[in-house]
Design a protein around this motif. Structure first.
Motif, PDB file in Angstrom:
ATOM      1  N   ARG A 248       0.860  -1.238   0.100  1.00  0.00           N
ATOM      2  CA  ARG A 248      -0.018   0.136   0.075  1.00  0.00           C
ATOM      3  C   ARG A 248       1.068   1.183  -0.060  1.00  0.00           C
ATOM      4  O   ARG A 248       2.132   1.161   0.242  1.00  0.00           O
ATOM      5  N   GLY A 249       0.224   2.280  -0.307  1.00  0.00           N
ATOM      6  CA  GLY A 249       1.072   3.612  -0.342  1.00  0.00           C
ATOM      7  C   GLY A 249       1.608   3.746  -1.729  1.00  0.00           C
ATOM      8  O   GLY A 249       1.360   3.069  -2.436  1.00  0.00           O
ATOM      9  N   LYS A 250       2.131   5.010  -2.012  1.00  0.00           N
ATOM     10  CA  LYS A 250       2.804   5.345  -3.124  1.00  0.00           C
ATOM     11  C   LYS A 250       4.026   4.722  -3.725  1.00  0.00           C
ATOM     12  O   LYS A 250       4.741   4.372  -2.646  1.00  0.00           O
ATOM     13  N   VAL A 251       4.397   4.199  -4.612  1.00  0.00           N
ATOM     14  CA  VAL A 251       5.759   3.850  -5.141  1.00  0.00           C
ATOM     15  C   VAL A 251       6.708   4.986  -5.066  1.00  0.00           C
ATOM     16  O   VAL A 251       6.350   6.054  -5.320  1.00  0.00           O
ATOM     17  N   ASP A 252       8.215   4.537  -4.761  1.00  0.00           N
ATOM     18  CA  ASP A 252       9.183   5.257  -4.535  1.00  0.00           C
ATOM     19  C   ASP A 252      10.275   4.511  -5.174  1.00  0.00           C
ATOM     20  O   ASP A 252      10.768   3.697  -4.782  1.00  0.00           O
ATOM     21  N   VAL A 253      10.707   4.969  -6.325  1.00  0.00           N
ATOM     22  CA  VAL A 253      11.701   3.996  -7.259  1.00  0.00           C
ATOM     23  C   VAL A 253      13.164   4.333  -6.409  1.00  0.00           C
ATOM     24  O   VAL A 253      14.086   3.782  -6.827  1.00  0.00           O
TER      25      VAL A 253
END
Lengths: 120, 348
Positions: B336-341
Motif C-alpha cells: 500500500r501507499g505510493k511507489v518510490d523508485v
C-alpha cells in the motif's frame, strides 16, 4: 576442479527437458493414461495449416527469446565475477558462482519480485 | 448447480478483467505518462508486485471452466485456436518486456522493451474486448458442438463470422479506452509527481472517450442481440449490475474531480464489474451461442460436468477462492501507499 562446475551449466536444462520428454512421450499413445487416447483428443476443426502456422510462430518466438537469454548470460559472464573490471582466470575461488547468477556487487539489479518489496 | 457454476466462472472472468485490466491500461499509457527513465521505473514499480498474480486469474478461470463446463472449454479452445495463440504470444512478449528492460542501462534497449510492453498491452486489451464480443455475438457451432473461427471473414457478424468483425472491433476499441482509463486511475492512486499529473490528465481523456463508445457498443449490442436486453428486464434483479455500471461511471468523474484517488479507481472497478456482470448475466444460460442454429448453442445445462463432480468441486473452489482472496488482500496491504523508485526498484 571448479572448471567442472562451470561446464555443468547446461545440465539443469537437459534434465528439465528430458524429464518432460519422459513424461509426455512415455505416456503415448495415451493422453490421459488408460482413459483417453491421443488419437481421440485432437481438435477435428483445427487444420494442419493452422498448426504449422502456430508451430512456426512458436519456433520463431523461442528462437528470439533463446538468443536474448544467451546474450544476457554471455554478457554476465564477460563482466566477470564480483564487479571486477576484466574477467580473470587468476581468481578461481571467486569464479565459482554460476555465471548467470547476479552477484552481491550489484544489489540493485533485482528481479521483479524483490523489486516489488523495495518499492514500498 | 449449473447456474452457480456459471456465476463462479463469470465472476472469475470479471475479477480478472478488473485486476489485469489496470495492468493493461498502465501498459497502454506507459510511454505517455512516463518520460524519463525514473518515471518509467515508477510505472513498472506500481504494477510490479501485482501484475503476474493478476494474470493468474485468467488461468484460474480457464481451469474452472474446464472443470465445470468441459464441453464449452473443449469447443472454445479448439474454435478460437488462432485467437488464443495470438493472446498467448502477446502475454509472453509482455512478460518478457517487463523482465528484460532493467537488464541493460542502454536507453535504446529500454525504449525498445517499453515499446513492446505498450504495444502488447494495447493489443491484449483489444483482444480481450474482442473475445467478450465473440461470446455475445456467437460462433458458428455445428450440431456436434464444435466450430472453428478464422481470424476474419468479411468483417460482418453474420452466420459465418470471423474473430474480428466491425462489432467485435468496436467492443475491442471500447475495451482499450475503458482499460486505459482504469489503468490511469490506478497510476493516479499509486504514484506521485509528474507521473500522477499526466495519469490524471489521461484518465480524464480516456473516460471522455469511454462515454460515446459505451453508448455505441450498447446500441450495437441491442441491435445484434436484442434478447440480452430482454433477459435483463425478465430478471429484474440483474438491473443491479446496470446500476453498478452506471453508478461507477458517474462516480469516476465525481471522485476524479475531487481528488479522491482510491475512490475513483474503485468506481472504475465497479463500472467494469457491472458491465461484465450485466453482459454475462444477460447471455445466461448460453455460454456459446450458435450463429448457425440457436438450438445448437452450448448452455450451462447442456455442457456442465456431472452433478456429483460439481458438488465436490464447490467445496474445493470455495477454499481456493478464499485463499486467493486472502492472498490478494495481503498483497495490496503489503504494497500500500505510493511507489518510490528511489528506494531501488526496477533499477540499474
Amino acid at each position: 576442479m571448479l572448471w567442472v562446475l562451470m561446464l555443468s551449466v547446461p545440465f539443469p536444462y537437459i534434465a528439465t527437458t528430458a524429464g518432460w520428454w519422459t513424461a509426455e512421450l512415455g505416456r503415448q499413445p495415451w493422453l490421459v493414461y488408460g482413459l483417453f487416447r491421443t488419437a481421440d483428443g485432437g481438435s477435428p476443426q483445427v487444420s494442419a495449416g493452422d498448426v504449422v502456422f502456430t508451430t512456426l510462430g512458436f519456433v520463431g518466438l523461442y528462437l528470439a527469446l533463446g538468443m536474448l537469454f544467451l546474450f544476457q548470460v554471455l554478457r554476465e559472464v564477460s563482466r566477470g565475477p564480483l564487479g571486477k573490471p576484466s574477467p580473470s582466470a587468476a581468481a578461481p575461488a571467486q569464479a565459482e558462482p554460476a555465471p548467470a547468477v547476479s552477484n552481491g556487487a550489484r544489489p540493485e539489479e533485482t528481479m521483479a519480485g524483490s523489486g516489488a518489496k523495495l518499492s514500498r | 448447480m449449473e447456474a452457480l457454476w456459471f456465476a463462479i466462472v463469470a465472476g472469475m472472468l470479471a475479477v480478472y478483467t478488473v485486476l489485469d485490466g489496470f495492468d493493461f491500461g498502465v501498459g497502454i499509457l506507459h510511454r505517455l505518462v512516463a518520460r524519463t527513465d525514473e518515471e518509467r521505473r515508477t510505472v513498472f514499480a506500481a504494477i510490479g508486485p501485482v501484475w503476474d498474480g493478476n494474470e493468474v486469474w485468467l488461468v484460474a478461470a480457464g481451469g474452472v471452466l474446464f472443470l465445470a463446463f468441459p464441453r464449452v472449454y473443449a469447443s472454445a479452445f479448439s474454435g478460437f485456436y488462432l485467437a488464443l495463440m495470438l493472446v498467448l504470444w502477446l502475454l509472453i512478449l509482455r512478460g518478457v518486456a517487463i523482465e528484460s528492460r532493467s537488464r541493460l542501462e542502454d536507453p535504446l534497449w529500454r525504449d525498445f522493451w517499453d515499446a513492446i510492453f505498450s504495444l502488447a498491452s494495447l493489443l491484449l486489451a483489444f483482444v480481450l474486448g474482442v473475445a467478450l464480443a465473440n461470446v455475445v455475438r456467437g460462433v458458428p457451432l455445428d450440431a456436434g458442438g464444435s466450430f472453428f473461427i478464422p481470424l476474419f471473414t468479411d468483417f460482418r457478424p453474420g452466420t459465418r463470422p470471423g474473430v474480428f468483425d466491425w462489432y467485435t472491433a468496436l467492443v475491442g476499441i471500447f475495451t482499450v479506452c475503458a482499460l486505459a482509463g482504469h489503468g490511469a486511475l490506478y497510476l493516479v492512486w499509486k504514484t506521485n509527481g509528474p507521473v500522477q499529473a499526466r495519469s490524471r490528465l489521461w484518465a480524464g481523456r480516456a473516460w471522455l472517450a469511454v462515454l460515446p463508445l459505451w453508448l455505441a457498443t450498447t446500441l450495437a449490442t441491442a441491435w445484434l442481440r436484442p434478447d440480452i436486453f430482454g433477459n435483463l428486464w425478465r430478471r429484474p434483479w440483474l438491473l443491479g449490475f446496470v446500476v453498478l455500471m452506471a453508478g461507477g461511471a458517474a462516480a469516476v468523474f465525481r471522485f476524479l474531480r475531487r481528488g479522491r484517488e482510491l475512490a475513483a479507481f474503485l468506481s472504475s472497478a465497479a463500472f467494469l464489474l457491472g458491465l461484465l456482470g450485466a453482459t454475462l448475466a444477460g447471455v445466461y444460460p448460453v455460454w456459446l451461442r450458435s450463429t448457425v442454429d440457436p438450438s445448437q448453442s452450448l448452455t450451462a445445462t447442456n455442457s456442465a460436468a456431472g452433478t456429483y463432480g460439481l458438488q465436490v468441486a464447490l467445496a474445493w473452489v470455495t477454499a481456493g477462492l478464499l485463499l486467493a482472496g486472502g492472498y490478494f488482500v495481503n498483497l495490496f496491504r503489503a504494497t500500500r501507499g505510493k511507489v518510490d523508485v528511489r528506494a531501488g526498484a526496477y533499477h540499474e
